[in-house]
Design a protein around this motif. Structure first.
Motif, PDB file in Angstrom:
ATOM      1  N   MET A 120       0.780  -1.259  -0.029  1.00  0.00           N
ATOM      2  CA  MET A 120       0.223  -0.019  -0.115  1.00  0.00           C
ATOM      3  C   MET A 120       0.942   1.223  -0.072  1.00  0.00           C
ATOM      4  SD  MET A 120      -2.767  -1.097   2.763  1.00  0.00           S
ATOM      5  CE  MET A 120      -3.715   0.577   2.908  1.00  0.00           C
ATOM      6  N   THR A 121       2.120   0.981   0.273  1.00  0.00           N
ATOM      7  CA  THR A 121       2.860   2.314   0.711  1.00  0.00           C
ATOM      8  C   THR A 121       3.579   2.825  -0.802  1.00  0.00           C
ATOM      9  OG1 THR A 121       3.244   1.850   2.820  1.00  0.00           O
ATOM     10  CG2 THR A 121       4.802   3.243   1.814  1.00  0.00           C
ATOM     11  N   ALA A 122       3.403   3.855  -1.138  1.00  0.00           N
ATOM     12  CA  ALA A 122       4.313   4.334  -2.270  1.00  0.00           C
ATOM     13  C   ALA A 122       4.330   5.969  -2.372  1.00  0.00           C
ATOM     14  CB  ALA A 122       3.496   4.077  -3.658  1.00  0.00           C
ATOM     15  N   GLN A 123       5.224   6.532  -2.779  1.00  0.00           N
ATOM     16  CA  GLN A 123       5.182   8.101  -3.019  1.00  0.00           C
ATOM     17  C   GLN A 123       4.746   8.357  -4.241  1.00  0.00           C
ATOM     18  OE1 GLN A 123       8.806   9.930  -2.013  1.00  0.00           O
ATOM     19  NE2 GLN A 123       9.351   8.438  -0.485  1.00  0.00           N
ATOM     20  N   GLY A 124       3.982   9.727  -4.341  1.00  0.00           N
ATOM     21  CA  GLY A 124       3.643  10.195  -5.834  1.00  0.00           C
ATOM     22  C   GLY A 124       3.589  11.599  -5.786  1.00  0.00           C
ATOM     23  N   LYS A 125       2.918  12.343  -6.685  1.00  0.00           N
ATOM     24  CA  LYS A 125       2.833  13.803  -6.811  1.00  0.00           C
ATOM     25  C   LYS A 125       1.816  14.427  -6.260  1.00  0.00           C
ATOM     26  CE  LYS A 125       5.697  13.741 -11.037  1.00  0.00           C
ATOM     27  NZ  LYS A 125       5.615  14.172 -12.560  1.00  0.00           N
ATOM     28  N   THR A 126       0.881  13.482  -6.104  1.00  0.00           N
ATOM     29  CA  THR A 126      -0.560  14.205  -5.548  1.00  0.00           C
ATOM     30  C   THR A 126      -1.123  13.168  -4.546  1.00  0.00           C
ATOM     31  OG1 THR A 126      -1.889  13.027  -6.937  1.00  0.00           O
ATOM     32  CG2 THR A 126      -1.017  14.958  -7.772  1.00  0.00           C
ATOM     33  N   GLN A 127      -1.900  13.785  -3.592  1.00  0.00           N
ATOM     34  CA  GLN A 127      -2.614  13.053  -2.506  1.00  0.00           C
ATOM     35  C   GLN A 127      -3.406  12.038  -3.230  1.00  0.00           C
ATOM     36  OE1 GLN A 127      -4.236  15.311   0.888  1.00  0.00           O
ATOM     37  NE2 GLN A 127      -6.125  14.221   0.349  1.00  0.00           N
TER      38      GLN A 127
END
Length: 232
Positions: free
Chosen positions: A156-163
């Motif tokens: 479930m954990t990931a980084q991204g540009k938007t919420q």
């Protein structure tokens, strides 16, 4: 962000054509009735409070001894946080999901669960034992998810540009885990019904009961938490 994630409705019946097979799927919280649910325990006839067969089995109600409506949900303390950071005033924000708490529990919906007095009267103990095993299979499904919590949290954990991007990723990962759990639960409940419901087969049903009791004992560390109704 909280969400009830999985609801299953199964039935034990004297015959098992395709249209009477166990059914279920991933659903939203708002579609689940939580007004009269119980956590896993020994069932009694009084726990079947439905006034008619669940919709999925209405067409074959005359052939169904009882129907147990079960739910596998996230626990009430399940918590996801949406975080962000920015390295400098001019840099782009980075968003990520932090899963603070994730757990699963099995419940029986007593308002939906139904007892066919006319048919079950032939062997009430057999029918009640049959539904108890279905409930045990729900509980074992929840325990299997609890044993996999750390893996699910990583997915479930990931980084991204938007919420919105990271929230959607987390939800997809969770839904994928639950979809697999649904398939496993339906397959196992179907196997149980096919092995015991095509006639009166107490020996086979006792074998299943012994099997699930052994599994419940071995997986006690991942048991559903005690359910406390929000209504007290």
């Amino acid at each position: 962000m909280k969400r009830w994630l999985l609801a299953l409705a199964l039935c034990g019946c004297s015959t098992l054509p395709e249209y009477a097979a166990p059914k279920g799927g991933v659903v939203d919280a708002g579609k689940l009735d939580s007004s009269d649910v119980i956590g896993y325990r020994e069932l009694t006839r009084a726990d079947f409070r439905g006034t008619q067969a669940p919709t999925e089995f209405a067409a074959v109600a005359h052939r169904v001894g009882a129907a147990t409506c079960g739910q596998v949900r996230t626990t009430p303390d399940t918590t996801f946080l949406l975080n962000w950071r920015q390295e400098s005033p001019t840099s782009q924000r980075r968003h990520w999901v932090e899963v603070k708490k994730l757990g699963f529990m099995a419940l029986m919906d007593r308002r939906c669960s139904w007892w066919n007095d006319q048919l079950a009267a032939r062997a009430p103990g057999y029918v009640l034992q049959h539904e108890q095993i279905h409930f045990a299979l729900y509980e074992l499904g929840a325990r299997k998810l609890n044993a996999s919590v750390e893996s699910i949290k990583r997915d479930m954990t990931a980084q991204g540009k938007t919420q919105e991007e990271v929230q959607a990723h987390a939800q997809r990962a969770l839904n994928e885990a639950l979809t697999h759990a649904t398939e496993d639960l339906l397959d196992r409940n179907r196997d149980f019904d096919e092995d015991t419901s095509l006639g009166y087969r107490p020996d086979r049903q006792r074998d299943w009961l012994k099997k699930v009791v052994e599994e419940l004992t071995k997986t006690q560390a991942f048991a559903s938490p005690r359910y406390v109704s929000p209504q007290g």
